[in-house]
Design a protein around this motif. Structure first.
Motif, PDB file in Angstrom:
ATOM      1  N   LEU A 170       4.509  86.781   1.646  1.00 28.29           N
ATOM      2  CA  LEU A 170       3.905  87.226   2.861  1.00 28.29           C
ATOM      3  C   LEU A 170       3.089  86.139   3.563  1.00 28.29           C
ATOM      4  N   VAL A 171       3.294  85.608   4.764  1.00 28.39           N
ATOM      5  CA  VAL A 171       2.753  84.474   5.543  1.00 28.39           C
ATOM      6  C   VAL A 171       1.612  85.034   6.146  1.00 28.39           C
ATOM      7  N   LEU A 172       0.642  84.229   6.483  1.00 23.95           N
ATOM      8  CA  LEU A 172      -0.624  84.304   7.066  1.00 23.95           C
ATOM      9  C   LEU A 172      -0.342  83.765   8.456  1.00 23.95           C
ATOM     10  N   LYS A 173      -0.738  84.403   9.634  1.00 23.99           N
ATOM     11  CA  LYS A 173      -0.481  84.021  10.919  1.00 23.99           C
ATOM     12  C   LYS A 173      -1.508  83.300  11.263  1.00 23.99           C
ATOM     13  N   VAL A 174      -2.776  83.230  11.066  1.00 27.66           N
ATOM     14  CA  VAL A 174      -3.894  82.633  11.460  1.00 27.66           C
ATOM     15  C   VAL A 174      -4.068  81.331  10.634  1.00 27.66           C
ATOM     16  N   SER A 175      -5.102  80.451  11.068  1.00 31.34           N
ATOM     17  CA  SER A 175      -5.006  79.086  10.339  1.00 31.34           C
ATOM     18  C   SER A 175      -6.365  79.188   9.478  1.00 31.34           C
ATOM     19  N   VAL A 176      -6.380  78.829   8.441  1.00 27.98           N
ATOM     20  CA  VAL A 176      -7.533  78.688   7.440  1.00 27.98           C
ATOM     21  C   VAL A 176      -8.401  77.641   7.759  1.00 27.98           C
ATOM     22  N   GLU A 177      -9.650  77.690   8.350  1.00 25.52           N
ATOM     23  CA  GLU A 177     -10.556  76.824   8.684  1.00 25.52           C
ATOM     24  C   GLU A 177     -11.518  76.757   7.389  1.00 25.52           C
ATOM     25  N   ASN A 178     -11.255  76.329   6.310  1.00 29.99           N
ATOM     26  CA  ASN A 178     -11.996  76.203   5.247  1.00 29.99           C
ATOM     27  C   ASN A 178     -11.462  75.195   4.462  1.00 29.99           C
ATOM     28  N   THR A 179     -11.932  74.884   3.434  1.00 29.08           N
ATOM     29  CA  THR A 179     -11.394  73.916   2.276  1.00 29.08           C
ATOM     30  C   THR A 179     -10.999  74.621   1.076  1.00 29.08           C
ATOM     31  N   GLN A 180     -11.385  75.833   1.030  1.00 33.16           N
ATOM     32  CA  GLN A 180     -10.966  76.622  -0.163  1.00 33.16           C
ATOM     33  C   GLN A 180     -10.301  78.156   0.351  1.00 33.16           C
ATOM     34  N   SER A 181      -9.504  78.655  -0.532  1.00 32.52           N
ATOM     35  CA  SER A 181      -9.410  80.164  -0.149  1.00 32.52           C
ATOM     36  C   SER A 181      -8.724  80.878  -1.347  1.00 32.52           C
ATOM     37  N   GLN A 182      -9.250  82.035  -1.364  1.00 31.70           N
ATOM     38  CA  GLN A 182      -8.735  82.952  -2.498  1.00 31.70           C
ATOM     39  C   GLN A 182      -8.318  84.379  -2.087  1.00 31.70           C
ATOM     40  N   PHE A 183      -7.396  84.783  -2.478  1.00 29.12           N
ATOM     41  CA  PHE A 183      -7.253  86.372  -1.983  1.00 29.12           C
ATOM     42  C   PHE A 183      -6.994  87.412  -3.177  1.00 29.12           C
ATOM     43  N   GLU A 184      -7.425  88.801  -2.848  1.00 28.86           N
ATOM     44  CA  GLU A 184      -7.198  89.777  -3.678  1.00 28.86           C
ATOM     45  C   GLU A 184      -6.225  90.564  -3.040  1.00 28.86           C
ATOM     46  N   VAL A 185      -5.127  90.863  -3.896  1.00 30.47           N
ATOM     47  CA  VAL A 185      -4.055  91.930  -3.488  1.00 30.47           C
ATOM     48  C   VAL A 185      -4.155  93.027  -4.015  1.00 30.47           C
ATOM     49  N   LYS A 186      -3.803  94.237  -3.202  1.00 29.86           N
ATOM     50  CA  LYS A 186      -4.036  95.549  -3.710  1.00 29.86           C
ATOM     51  C   LYS A 186      -2.566  96.457  -3.575  1.00 29.86           C
ATOM     52  N   VAL A 187      -1.861  96.711  -4.360  1.00 26.84           N
ATOM     53  CA  VAL A 187      -0.620  97.487  -4.047  1.00 26.84           C
ATOM     54  C   VAL A 187      -0.825  99.030  -4.400  1.00 26.84           C
ATOM     55  N   THR A 188      -0.644 100.014  -3.768  1.00 23.37           N
ATOM     56  CA  THR A 188      -0.855 101.266  -3.948  1.00 23.37           C
ATOM     57  C   THR A 188       0.581 102.045  -4.071  1.00 23.37           C
ATOM     58  N   LEU A 189       0.420 102.730  -5.216  1.00 23.92           N
ATOM     59  CA  LEU A 189       2.011 103.348  -5.366  1.00 23.92           C
ATOM     60  C   LEU A 189       1.976 104.862  -5.040  1.00 23.92           C
ATOM     61  N   GLU A 190       2.922 105.354  -4.792  1.00 22.58           N
ATOM     62  CA  GLU A 190       3.099 106.997  -4.283  1.00 22.58           C
ATOM     63  C   GLU A 190       2.143 107.895  -5.260  1.00 22.58           C
ATOM     64  N   ASN A 191       2.242 107.630  -6.705  1.00 25.18           N
ATOM     65  CA  ASN A 191       1.559 108.403  -7.493  1.00 25.18           C
ATOM     66  C   ASN A 191       0.193 108.020  -7.722  1.00 25.18           C
ATOM     67  N   GLY A 192      -0.517 107.521  -6.487  1.00 22.52           N
ATOM     68  CA  GLY A 192      -1.895 107.009  -6.775  1.00 22.52           C
ATOM     69  C   GLY A 192      -2.250 105.901  -7.488  1.00 22.52           C
ATOM     70  N   ASP A 193      -1.439 105.290  -8.426  1.00 24.40           N
ATOM     71  CA  ASP A 193      -1.579 104.151  -9.011  1.00 24.40           C
ATOM     72  C   ASP A 193      -2.028 103.032  -8.152  1.00 24.40           C
ATOM     73  N   GLU A 194      -2.852 102.101  -8.599  1.00 24.10           N
ATOM     74  CA  GLU A 194      -3.146 101.071  -7.739  1.00 24.10           C
ATOM     75  C   GLU A 194      -3.055  99.672  -8.561  1.00 24.10           C
ATOM     76  N   LEU A 195      -2.201  98.775  -8.009  1.00 26.67           N
ATOM     77  CA  LEU A 195      -2.209  97.483  -8.846  1.00 26.67           C
ATOM     78  C   LEU A 195      -2.573  96.314  -8.180  1.00 26.67           C
ATOM     79  N   SER A 196      -3.752  95.756  -8.836  1.00 27.30           N
ATOM     80  CA  SER A 196      -4.327  94.724  -8.001  1.00 27.30           C
ATOM     81  C   SER A 196      -4.246  93.150  -8.689  1.00 27.30           C
ATOM     82  N   SER A 197      -4.270  92.168  -8.163  1.00 30.51           N
ATOM     83  CA  SER A 197      -4.038  90.639  -8.495  1.00 30.51           C
ATOM     84  C   SER A 197      -4.976  90.122  -7.613  1.00 30.51           C
TER      85      SER A 197
END
Lengths: 282, 222
Positions: free
Chosen positions: B185-212
């Motif tokens: 996945l690529v970010l379209k906007v520019s990051v105007e910061n010296t640091q960044s961190q992201f939390e990603v959540k993936v939801t499956l059809e059985n309701g399970d949620e995977l996160s990283s």
């Protein structure tokens, strides 16, 4: 074009082996010559101009030209002239075909069609110069072959027409257009995620031209009913041309494309040709 | 006379039994041959079913001409923030669907063993959400959902980006690599910061949620 050669030789065969009542004064000829292109070039501007990248070599002849031809008289006052033209690649994918009606023995009027090939090469340089902050995804040289299709009216004058020498001058007044071609570029901005897609699609746009021609046939010797001789001809094509196109630019995704029509400035476009060869007439 | 007739009949009976054996053998051989013949013709056995149970997200370099797909980095250019999402099934032998997979493993075509395994998730991905843990710019603050600012990058460099739904379709499709399903996945906007961190959540059809959560990225101005 194999079909064109087949038709040409079928006509010749019919003329040789078939009834001679339909085709008279039949002639088979071939010539070798040189063609020099002169295309006015402009500095790069806001839009790509394909005619800036027509293959030309200023210091020597641009192309060697081979022609195979078949000419014959029919229906009393009509003359047909069929030429297959090959460039350096020896592919017979160019032609010049005309039919003339001679109102007087020395004055005629004709119609015809011609097809000539041009190579457009290295036009990726435009993008390298005008988009320095982008990479091109494909670094290869970009080129395509574009065919210039024309239709013309051609008045003709026979200055000499006897057993020894035949001298004819014609002047093609016609319209011609480059055929449709497409080219695409993918760009990636440096130090960025941004991607661009730049697509060109040329248009068919007939533009006027003039092409005077001179044709000389000299008898060398005769064998029974057949005459063999030397053939010299030359022509000069001149027009003011542009290769118009539609340009589509898509940024980031394919959903947000913008298309516009571009009509670059017209270039002076000339083509001089000298040919020499032999003919066989029966 | 009767004895002779009886003997003859017994012999005929024995002959009939003997004649039947080759026919039966022939029928069995024919059946085996037909089965063998059709197992030798090219076929695509069903892909193995897997269950995504692990999500890993890393940063990758997209500042050059081509996406550096296989190299994870912790320093990104502000206009070239790209995340690689890897979904895997870490269970032993894909245990949740082991028995079904086993039957397929032992089937005739599989034993021919000249095809490559393929995999398909049983529970499809229905949603991906990305949250920024640091301010991105004046309008996107820490804790905001930035999913709408992300595009899916196919591996082909001669292609534009696509909407996230196409990335989800890629994760839900047949995979050829048993080490996981991967999208960028690529970010379209520019990051105007010296640091960044992201939390990603993936939801499956059985309701399970995977996160990283990604590691902390250092941002260099483009």
């Amino acid at each position: 074009m194999r079909l064109a050669i087949f038709i040409l030789f079928s006509l010749i065969s019919q003329g040789i082996f078939g009834q001679s009542r339909i085709f008279k004064n039949q002639e088979f000829f071939f010539t070798v010559g040189a063609r020099e292109l002169g295309v006015e070039k402009f500095s790069p501007n806001e839009h790509l101009d394909f005619l800036n990248y027509v293959d030309t070599y200023p210091e020597y002849a641009d192309f060697i030209v081979l022609k195979l031809g078949y000419k014959f008289d029919f229906l009393t006052k009509m003359t047909a002239d069929i030429k297959l033209v090959m460039m350096d690649d020896i592919i017979p994918d160019n032609y010049d075909v005309s039919v003339h009606y001679f109102i007087r023995p020395w004055l005629g009027v004709g119609v015809g069609s011609m097809l000539n090939k041009n190579w457009i090469t290295y036009f990726e340089e435009y993008h390298i110069q005008t988009f320095p902050e982008y990479y091109m995804s494909d670094n290869n040289v970009r080129q395509f072959t574009t065919y210039d299709l024309g239709f013309y009216l051609a008045p003709a004058i026979k200055l000499f027409d006897n057993e020894i020498i035949k001298l004819q001058i014609t002047c093609d007044l016609g319209i011609s257009s480059f055929m449709k071609e497409e080219a695409s570029f993918y760009y990636k901005k440096k130090l960025s995620n941004e991607r661009l897609y730049d697509h060109y699609e040329t248009k068919i746009d007939f533009q006027p031209y003039i092409q005077p021609k001179i044709d000389v046939r000299l008898k060398a010797f005769k064998i029974k009913e057949a005459t063999i001789g030397l053939l010299l001809n030359s022509n000069y094509y001149y027009s003011k041309r542009s290769m118009n196109y539609f340009r589509t630019i898509q940024t980031w995704t394919a959903e947000n494309g913008i298309t516009k029509q571009v009509k670059p400035s017209k270039h002076k476009y000339s083509r001089v040709e000298f040919n020499m060869g032999m003919f066989l007439r029966w | 006379m009767k004895r002779v007739l009886k003997g003859t009949l017994d012999n005929v009976k024995k002959m009939k039994e003997v004649n039947l054996i080759p026919k039966v053998l022939l029928l069995l051989a024919l059946g085996f041959g037909i089965k063998l013949f059709f197992s030798c013709t090219p076929s695509n056995p069903d892909p193995f079913e897997i269950d995504y149970n692990n999500l890993n997200v890393t940063g990758i370099d997209n500042s050059e001409r081509y996406l550096a797909y296989h190299q994870s980095i912790d320093t990104l250019y502000s206009d070239a923030v790209a995340l690689k999402l890897t979904l895997t099934d870490t269970s032993e032998f894909y245990s949740a669907s082991f028995s079904k997979n086993l039957m397929q493993t032992l089937s005739f075509p599989t034993l021919r063993a000249d095809w490559s395994s393929s995999y398909i998730p049983r529970n499809k991905v229905v949603d991906i959400k990305v949250i920024t843990l640091f301010d991105v710019n004046e309008s996107i603050k820490a804790g905001d959902d930035i999913t709408e600012h992300l595009l899916y990058a196919a591996r082909d460099s001669f292609d534009l980006y696509h909407n996230l739904s196409q990335g989800i379709s890629k994760l839900n499709g047949i995979q050829s690599n048993d080490r996981g399903s991967v999208i960028v996945l690529v970010l379209k906007v520019s990051v105007e910061n010296t640091q960044s961190q992201f939390e990603v959540k993936v939801t499956l059809e059985n309701g399970d949620e995977l996160s990283s959560t990604t590691e902390l990225f250092t941002i260099i101005e483009s």
